[in-house]
Design a protein around this motif. Structure first.
Motif, PDB file in Angstrom:
ATOM      1  N   ASP A   1      45.522  81.586  88.193  1.00  0.00           N
ATOM      2  CA  ASP A   1      44.593  82.204  89.147  1.00  0.00           C
ATOM      3  C   ASP A   1      43.155  82.125  88.672  1.00  0.00           C
ATOM      4  OD1 ASP A   1      44.953  83.986  87.092  1.00  0.00           O
ATOM      5  OD2 ASP A   1      45.830  85.553  88.329  1.00  0.00           O
ATOM      6  N   CYS A   2      42.784  82.879  87.630  1.00  0.00           N
ATOM      7  CA  CYS A   2      41.399  82.864  87.190  1.00  0.00           C
ATOM      8  C   CYS A   2      41.324  83.164  85.701  1.00  0.00           C
ATOM      9  CB  CYS A   2      40.569  83.869  87.993  1.00  0.00           C
ATOM     10  SG  CYS A   2      41.031  85.583  87.726  1.00  0.00           S
ATOM     11  N   PRO A   3      40.179  82.844  85.048  1.00  0.00           N
ATOM     12  CA  PRO A   3      40.020  83.132  83.625  1.00  0.00           C
ATOM     13  C   PRO A   3      40.148  84.624  83.353  1.00  0.00           C
ATOM     14  CG  PRO A   3      38.285  81.668  84.401  1.00  0.00           C
ATOM     15  CD  PRO A   3      39.016  82.153  85.613  1.00  0.00           C
ATOM     16  N   ARG A   4      40.679  84.927  82.174  1.00  0.00           N
ATOM     17  CA  ARG A   4      40.812  86.329  81.759  1.00  0.00           C
ATOM     18  C   ARG A   4      40.099  86.516  80.440  1.00  0.00           C
ATOM     19  NH1 ARG A   4      46.419  88.977  82.358  1.00  0.00           N
ATOM     20  NH2 ARG A   4      46.441  88.544  80.127  1.00  0.00           N
ATOM     21  N   VAL A   5      39.327  87.606  80.343  1.00  0.00           N
ATOM     22  CA  VAL A   5      38.632  87.938  79.104  1.00  0.00           C
ATOM     23  C   VAL A   5      38.872  89.408  78.794  1.00  0.00           C
ATOM     24  CG1 VAL A   5      36.848  86.172  79.408  1.00  0.00           C
ATOM     25  CG2 VAL A   5      36.488  88.474  80.322  1.00  0.00           C
ATOM     26  N   SER A   6      38.658  89.775  77.545  1.00  0.00           N
ATOM     27  CA  SER A   6      38.893  91.156  77.133  1.00  0.00           C
ATOM     28  C   SER A   6      37.814  92.084  77.690  1.00  0.00           C
ATOM     29  CB  SER A   6      38.905  91.249  75.605  1.00  0.00           C
ATOM     30  OG  SER A   6      38.958  92.603  75.184  1.00  0.00           O
ATOM     31  N   ALA A   7      38.261  93.262  78.133  1.00  0.00           N
ATOM     32  CA  ALA A   7      37.323  94.295  78.589  1.00  0.00           C
ATOM     33  C   ALA A   7      36.847  95.157  77.428  1.00  0.00           C
ATOM     34  CB  ALA A   7      37.988  95.175  79.649  1.00  0.00           C
ATOM     35  N   GLY A   8      37.349  94.869  76.229  1.00  0.00           N
ATOM     36  CA  GLY A   8      36.922  95.635  75.050  1.00  0.00           C
ATOM     37  C   GLY A   8      37.596  96.979  74.924  1.00  0.00           C
ATOM     38  N   THR A   9      38.690  97.181  75.647  1.00  0.00           N
ATOM     39  CA  THR A   9      39.455  98.437  75.550  1.00  0.00           C
ATOM     40  C   THR A   9      40.908  98.156  75.909  1.00  0.00           C
ATOM     41  OG1 THR A   9      39.719 100.701  76.400  1.00  0.00           O
ATOM     42  CG2 THR A   9      38.904  99.041  77.937  1.00  0.00           C
ATOM     43  N   GLU A  10      41.805  98.929  75.307  1.00  0.00           N
ATOM     44  CA  GLU A  10      43.225  98.795  75.630  1.00  0.00           C
ATOM     45  C   GLU A  10      43.654  99.763  76.733  1.00  0.00           C
ATOM     46  OE1 GLU A  10      45.919  97.674  72.139  1.00  0.00           O
ATOM     47  OE2 GLU A  10      44.353  98.860  71.135  1.00  0.00           O
ATOM     48  N   ARG A  11      42.738 100.614  77.171  1.00  0.00           N
ATOM     49  CA  ARG A  11      43.048 101.576  78.230  1.00  0.00           C
ATOM     50  C   ARG A  11      42.712 100.981  79.593  1.00  0.00           C
ATOM     51  NH1 ARG A  11      40.282 107.202  76.894  1.00  0.00           N
ATOM     52  NH2 ARG A  11      41.210 107.639  78.948  1.00  0.00           N
ATOM     53  N   HIS A  12      43.718 100.829  80.419  1.00  0.00           N
ATOM     54  CA  HIS A  12      43.548 100.214  81.743  1.00  0.00           C
ATOM     55  C   HIS A  12      42.448 100.881  82.546  1.00  0.00           C
ATOM     56  CE1 HIS A  12      44.432  98.867  85.824  1.00  0.00           C
ATOM     57  NE2 HIS A  12      44.544 100.128  86.164  1.00  0.00           N
ATOM     58  N   GLU A  13      42.449 102.218  82.581  1.00  0.00           N
ATOM     59  CA  GLU A  13      41.518 102.924  83.444  1.00  0.00           C
ATOM     60  C   GLU A  13      40.066 102.811  82.983  1.00  0.00           C
ATOM     61  OE1 GLU A  13      43.245 106.103  80.619  1.00  0.00           O
ATOM     62  OE2 GLU A  13      43.875 104.256  81.614  1.00  0.00           O
ATOM     63  N   LEU A  14      39.850 102.365  81.742  1.00  0.00           N
ATOM     64  CA  LEU A  14      38.480 102.255  81.214  1.00  0.00           C
ATOM     65  C   LEU A  14      37.892 100.847  81.340  1.00  0.00           C
ATOM     66  CD1 LEU A  14      38.459 104.435  77.960  1.00  0.00           C
ATOM     67  CD2 LEU A  14      36.936 104.674  79.925  1.00  0.00           C
ATOM     68  N   THR A  15      38.685  99.890  81.826  1.00  0.00           N
ATOM     69  CA  THR A  15      38.222  98.506  81.837  1.00  0.00           C
ATOM     70  C   THR A  15      36.973  98.303  82.698  1.00  0.00           C
ATOM     71  OG1 THR A  15      39.868  98.031  83.564  1.00  0.00           O
ATOM     72  CG2 THR A  15      40.465  97.480  81.292  1.00  0.00           C
ATOM     73  N   SER A  16      36.869  98.988  83.836  1.00  0.00           N
ATOM     74  CA  SER A  16      35.694  98.828  84.698  1.00  0.00           C
ATOM     75  C   SER A  16      34.435  99.335  84.006  1.00  0.00           C
ATOM     76  CB  SER A  16      35.897  99.581  86.018  1.00  0.00           C
ATOM     77  OG  SER A  16      36.960  99.031  86.752  1.00  0.00           O
ATOM     78  N   TRP A  17      34.556 100.440  83.285  1.00  0.00           N
ATOM     79  CA  TRP A  17      33.398 101.031  82.623  1.00  0.00           C
ATOM     80  C   TRP A  17      32.990 100.217  81.389  1.00  0.00           C
ATOM     81  CZ3 TRP A  17      29.177 103.343  83.010  1.00  0.00           C
ATOM     82  CH2 TRP A  17      28.569 104.074  81.974  1.00  0.00           C
ATOM     83  N   LYS A  18      33.947  99.792  80.580  1.00  0.00           N
ATOM     84  CA  LYS A  18      33.640  99.082  79.344  1.00  0.00           C
ATOM     85  C   LYS A  18      33.086  97.677  79.604  1.00  0.00           C
ATOM     86  CE  LYS A  18      34.921 102.193  76.305  1.00  0.00           C
ATOM     87  NZ  LYS A  18      33.969 102.777  75.338  1.00  0.00           N
ATOM     88  N   SER A  19      33.487  97.064  80.708  1.00  0.00           N
ATOM     89  CA  SER A  19      33.028  95.705  81.007  1.00  0.00           C
ATOM     90  C   SER A  19      31.770  95.689  81.867  1.00  0.00           C
ATOM     91  CB  SER A  19      34.137  94.916  81.705  1.00  0.00           C
ATOM     92  OG  SER A  19      34.550  95.579  82.895  1.00  0.00           O
ATOM     93  N   PHE A  20      31.219  96.864  82.139  1.00  0.00           N
ATOM     94  CA  PHE A  20      30.061  97.034  83.021  1.00  0.00           C
ATOM     95  C   PHE A  20      28.910  96.058  82.724  1.00  0.00           C
ATOM     96  CE2 PHE A  20      25.988  99.327  83.706  1.00  0.00           C
ATOM     97  CZ  PHE A  20      26.017  99.466  85.088  1.00  0.00           C
ATOM     98  N   PRO A  21      28.383  95.975  81.492  1.00  0.00           N
ATOM     99  CA  PRO A  21      27.257  95.062  81.241  1.00  0.00           C
ATOM    100  C   PRO A  21      27.630  93.597  81.391  1.00  0.00           C
ATOM    101  CG  PRO A  21      28.070  95.995  79.179  1.00  0.00           C
ATOM    102  CD  PRO A  21      28.763  96.726  80.280  1.00  0.00           C
TER     103      PRO A  21
END
Length: 376
Positions: free
Chosen positions: A323-343
């Protein structure tokens, strides 16, 4: 009578039955009597009598909670964070209390979208009739007229609604990590028009009429064998669903039906007009959703998924899905991925926008290690 006490009674009965079944005719008669007694016990009614009424405040003040200057939910008197286990040994009641607070949080976030982010609430469908089920989204004033760029925010599945990433984060962490407000504010600062979608609000739930209840139990014109097989599957599914619902909410008495709000698909428009898509720990599946080759190719070129991972932010993460490239969001917590990947997401959008404006098909650095799905 507590639920644990009820469980103890039933366990005693089952042990006695097991012991009696090993005996002679007299014991078997006693076993039959115990089985009859057990069949007369209505666990649902016992749970209802044991559980306090599901009546909760409809305001934050009623719950004695408020958001402080840091956007954290705190008790008005003690200053402590939200406590889930408010009543010991009453998990269902505590869960319903949590859900009631969640509904208040949803309305609170809606208010912030309008007052703090200056978005307007728009009813959908735009041509809905008076009696038709309706939903709504939020838009900036220039959402449909901005000549340069538009950001569309879509939350995940579950109980979250427009403007939220994760209810758990809003309640237990803060508004910044749990809502889309930081995204909205930065987008507006950078000259984006903004649309906040509300895909989980795609149906309304109403109580079934007597006619609908009767209709659902009536037989159809299908062959008897096929109808019996379908009825068996439906009954088993309904039994499991009803058991789960009665566990969560044993006081619920009404049967409901879902009335869906009109939806449309515009694949061509999306592919032609969308420059970049950022996903955060998305659980989509191109096979289950029957995405064709052109959609998969478009996703590989225009999408990036920031997934939960122990790797540093933006580190390439391999995937077997085409489907598409995947990169780390810098956290292992699913619910925090949007916040941690913000910048990183805003950088991704900026790069995609610059590439489009310069008419040069540039791929962001994080895509350089992409798996060649065509070779899989």
């Amino acid at each position: 009578m507590s639920f644990s006490f009820i469980t103890l009674i039933l366990l005693t009965i089952w042990i006695n039955m097991a012991q009696l079944q090993q005996g002679g005719p007299d014991e078997k008669e006693k076993t039959t009597a115990l089985k009859d007694l057990l069949s007369r016990i209505d666990l649902d009614e016992l749970m209802k009598k044991d559980e306090p009424p599901l009546e909760f405040p409809d305001t934050l003040e009623g719950f004695e909670y408020a958001f402080n200057e840091k956007g954290q939910l705190r008790h008005i008197k003690t200053g402590e964070p939200f406590v889930f286990n408010y009543r010991e040994d009453l998990h269902r009641w505590n869960q319903k209390r949590y859900e009631a607070l969640g509904e208040i949080i949803t309305k609170y976030v809606y208010e912030l979208l309008e007052k703090e982010c200056h978005l307007k609430k728009v009813t959908l469908p735009v041509d809905a009739t008076e009696s038709e089920p309706k939903s709504f989204i939020f838009m900036s004033e220039d959402a449909l007229t901005n000549p340069d760029k538009l950001m569309v925010l879509i939350h995940g599945s579950g109980v979250v609604r427009a403007g939220q990433w994760a209810r758990r984060l809003i309640i237990n962490e803060d508004l910044d990590s749990g809502t889309q407000i930081p995204y909205i504010k930065r987008a507006i600062e950078e000259g984006y028009g903004v649309i906040v979608l509300n895909p989980n609000e795609n149906y309304i739930e109403v109580e079934k009429t007597k006619a609908q209840v009767q209709l659902s139990s009536d037989s159809s014109d299908e062959p008897a064998e096929k109808r019996e097989r379908k009825d068996k599957i439906q009954k088993e599914t309904k039994k499991r669903r009803d058991f789960y619902e009665k566990y969560r909410n044993p006081q619920k008495e009404k049967e409901t039906v879902q009335l869906y709000i009109r939806m449309i698909q515009r694949e061509a428009d999306v592919k032609n007009k969308v420059t970049a898509v950022a996903l955060t720990d998305s659980v989509h599946n191109v096979w289950h959703q029957e995405a064709g080759k052109t959609i998969r190719e478009w996703m590989r070129e225009n999408c990036c998924n920031w997934v939960s991972s122990s790797e540093p932010l933006d580190t390439s993460v391999e995937s077997m899905l085409p489907d598409c490239p995947r990169v780390s969001a810098g956290t292992e917590r699913h619910e925090l991925t949007s916040w941690k990947s913000f910048p990183s997401i805003f950088k991704f959008f900026s790069e995609a926008s610059e590439a489009k404006n310069s008419s040069v098909k540039l791929a962001p650095t994080r895509r350089s290690n992409r798996i060649k799905y065509e070779e899989l």
